[in-house]
Design an enzyme around this catalytic site. Structure first.
Site, PDB file in Angstrom:
ATOM      1  N   LYS A  81       0.843  -1.205   0.000  1.00 36.95           N
ATOM      2  CA  LYS A  81       0.000   0.000   0.000  1.00 36.95           C
ATOM      3  C   LYS A  81       0.874   1.249   0.000  1.00 36.95           C
ATOM      4  O   LYS A  81       1.885   1.310   0.713  1.00 36.95           O
ATOM      5  CB  LYS A  81      -0.893  -0.042   1.253  1.00 36.95           C
ATOM      6  CG  LYS A  81      -1.926   1.069   1.340  1.00 36.95           C
ATOM      7  CD  LYS A  81      -2.790   0.901   2.590  1.00 36.95           C
ATOM      8  CE  LYS A  81      -3.895   1.927   2.692  1.00 36.95           C
ATOM      9  NZ  LYS A  81      -4.748   1.722   3.885  1.00 36.95           N
ATOM     10  N   SER A 156      -9.685   1.433   2.905  1.00 39.36           N
ATOM     11  CA  SER A 156      -8.845   2.234   2.038  1.00 39.36           C
ATOM     12  C   SER A 156      -7.763   1.443   1.300  1.00 39.36           C
ATOM     13  O   SER A 156      -7.204   1.940   0.329  1.00 39.36           O
ATOM     14  CB  SER A 156      -8.179   3.329   2.872  1.00 39.36           C
ATOM     15  OG  SER A 156      -7.343   2.750   3.863  1.00 39.36           O
ATOM     16  N   SER A 180      -9.811  -0.999   7.172  1.00 39.80           N
ATOM     17  CA  SER A 180      -9.249  -0.905   5.817  1.00 39.80           C
ATOM     18  C   SER A 180      -8.442  -2.087   5.321  1.00 39.80           C
ATOM     19  O   SER A 180      -7.999  -2.085   4.177  1.00 39.80           O
ATOM     20  CB  SER A 180      -8.412   0.351   5.682  1.00 39.80           C
ATOM     21  OG  SER A 180      -9.262   1.459   5.562  1.00 39.80           O
TER      22      SER A 180
HETATM   23  N1  GLN Z   1     -13.270   3.555   6.265  1.00 42.59           N
HETATM   24  C1  GLN Z   1     -12.727   4.032   7.513  1.00 42.59           C
HETATM   25  C2  GLN Z   1     -12.390   5.497   7.387  1.00 42.59           C
HETATM   26  O1  GLN Z   1     -12.651   6.045   6.400  1.00 42.59           O
HETATM   27  C3  GLN Z   1     -11.519   3.231   7.890  1.00 42.59           C
HETATM   28  C4  GLN Z   1     -10.329   3.584   7.103  1.00 42.59           C
HETATM   29  C5  GLN Z   1      -9.128   2.803   7.496  1.00 42.59           C
HETATM   30  O2  GLN Z   1      -9.222   1.779   8.153  1.00 42.59           O
HETATM   31  N2  GLN Z   1      -7.982   3.336   7.124  1.00 42.59           N
HETATM   32  O3  GLN Z   1     -11.849   6.089   8.280  1.00 42.59           O
END
Ligand code: GLN
Length: 498
Positions: A81, A156, A180
């Site tokens: 990532k 994400s 995420s």
């Molecule tokens: N979808 C969640 C957010 O937008 C979690 C994102 C993540 O785990 N980085 O914060």
């Protein structure tokens, strides 16, 4: 041959490389070819490091030829990532504000991958600064779900999950602040693990919400995920929140695959109304399978889980508003509006207005507001109290059971564009995953079949106490074997025809 190679598990790839049947260079080439063939459609990668990957593979082959004893994943390719610093290789976090930035150092996770002889194929797409559940918040365009290119791959870490699901890499690294890793794993039909907070170093992981961020593995099998988990986990003095304790025996657990007598708690608050019927059906089947494998399944109540989402959306933006202050047009990446007469404040304001996307700005504003002196106690303070109540729910539950289970997500992959202008709907994708981030415990998502209504993957979440990371791997491996026995094939043989 190339196609056969990419279909192997990471463990099998490592074995055919170690036996000399094939070389790390050949395995790497097969994946680079796959990327060239399919990634224009999937858009999992922001950057493919062809030369770096081939050089790393060559070095493994040379060291092997020289008789060196190499680790269990030596020569295996991986997608990382784009939130991890990689020395000399662009690191954008999916944001314009870091476009063109080449970090001067490797994140600890990246260093450990290199030390394990793994081959970094490139950097994967993500929601800007890891804020989102669909990868649509990337400044570089969305990634697509390999099962259906009109659907989101989750987020994400959607670039890494899509890369693994589409056989562009056998393994991937993601980060999980509120879901995420687990949510993209669920909607892409693969395995994704969120280690115990502090189990994997955050050094060089560009911070979103420091008390929640945690790096972890993506893979197509439970054993592969465990092997990767073991390769990146363990104490790092460069991260003050890193836990100085032995790494839980995740690989042995994945090989153990036995749930006889294990106490499994179904979380009452995570399921039912608002969940897609096909998700609930596959979840119920997974519970039946666990029962038939000898687990003792009961229902457990975690009464404060319903407050996890609102608490998270105060705590995470608060931390982000502080962490993202470092993007000031002076130190990294983008700098605009400097005509020689403007003040530093003006340059900062113009650069941040141009460099950050809408969701990141929304979070910075929410967080700044929640932390402001008149509102701190009412918002941030209350959210922290809720966080404690959620940890206590987990503690009480783990006095009764060994693991907790739930669906990973309320729905399968939703259509690209459906929620991008509706932040509340987007936030709901993490309803089941957020409690484990707030409490810091270990959790994992594994595929449990396709929802009958849309033929898209459904994920099952297994949660365990802090430092009980081996338990979800044990449960997941038992279920994975159970599915293979019942239906005669591993789930992913049906995977995407790209
Ligand atoms: N979808 C969640 C957010 O937008 C979690 C994102 C993540 O785990 N980085 O914060």
């Amino acid at each position: 041959m190339g196609t056969d190679l990419i279909r192997l598990t990471a463990a099998e790839m490592a074995a055919v490389i170690a036996s000399g049947e094939t070389s790390a260079v050949e395995v790497t080439r097969a994946h680079l070819d796959r990327i060239a063939a399919v990634d224009a459609r999937v858009h999992a990668f922001l950057q493919v490091d062809t030369e770096g990957a081939l050089a790393a593979a060559r070095s493994v082959d040379e060291r092997r030829a020289a008789g060196e004893l190499l680790g269990p994943l030596a020569g295996v390719p991986i997608a990382v990532k784009d939130v991890f610093t990689t020395k000399g290789l662009p690191t954008t976090c999916g944001s314009r504000i870091l476009e063109g930035w080449r970090p001067p150092y490797d994140a600890t996770v990246v260093r450990r991958l290199r030390d394990a002889g793994m081959v970094i194929l490139g950097k994967t797409n993500m929601d800007e600064f890891a804020m989102g559940s669909s990868t649509e918040n990337s400044a570089y365009g969305p990634t697509r779900n390999p099962w259906n290119l009109d659907r989101i791959p989750g987020g994400s870490s959607g670039g890494s999950s899509a890369a693994v699901a589409s056989y562009q890499a056998p393994l991937g690294i993601g980060t999980d602040t509120g879901g995420s890793i687990r949510q993209p794993a669920a909607v892409c039909g693969i395995v994704g693990g969120k280690p115990t907070y502090g189990g994997v170093s955050r050094y060089g992981l560009v911070a979103f919400a420091s008390s929640l961020d945690q790096a972890g593995p993506f893979a197509r099998t439970v054993l592969d995920a465990a092997l990767l988990h073991a390769a990146i986990a363990g104490h790092d003095p460069a991260d003050t929140t890193s836990i100085d304790a032995p790494v839980p025996s995740v690989v042995e657990a994945a090989r153990g695959a036995d749930v006889a007598g294990l106490r499994v708690g179904v979380v009452k608050e995570l399921g039912g109304e608002g969940y897609q019927p096909g998700v609930l059906r596959r979840f119920a089947e997974a519970i039946e399978l666990l029962d038939s494998l000898g687990a003792k399944v009961t229902e457990v109540s975690c009464p404060h889980f319903g407050y996890a989402l609102p608490a998270y959306y105060l705590i995470a933006p608060s931390e982000c508003s502080s962490n993202l202050a470092r993007f000031d047009a002076m130190r990294y990446g983008l700098r605009t509006g400097d005509d020689g007469t403007s003040s530093a404040e003006e340059v900062m304001a113009v650069t941040r207005a141009a460099g950050f996307g809408a969701e990141v700005k929304r979070r910075i504003m929410l967080g700044t507001y929640a932390l402001s002196s008149g509102y701190y106690d009412a918002y941030y303070g209350s959210a922290q109290k809720v966080r404690t109540l959620i940890s206590r729910d987990f503690q009480a539950a783990f006095e009764q059971v060994d693991v907790l289970v739930s669906p990973t997500t309320p729905t399968t992959a939703f259509p690209i564009g459906e929620r991008v202008d509706d932040p509340m709907a987007m936030y709901l994708a993490d309803l089941c995953t957020i409690p484990s981030n707030l409490a810091g415990n270990a959790a994992l998502s594994l595929p449990c079949g396709l929802a009958p209504e849309d033929n898209l993957p459904v994920g099952l979440q297994v949660m365990a106490p802090v430092l009980g990371d081996d338990r979800p791997y044990r449960v997941a491996a038992a279920l994975e074997a159970g599915y293979a026995d019942r239906w005669g094939h591993p789930l992913l043989e049906e995977a995407p025809a790209l």
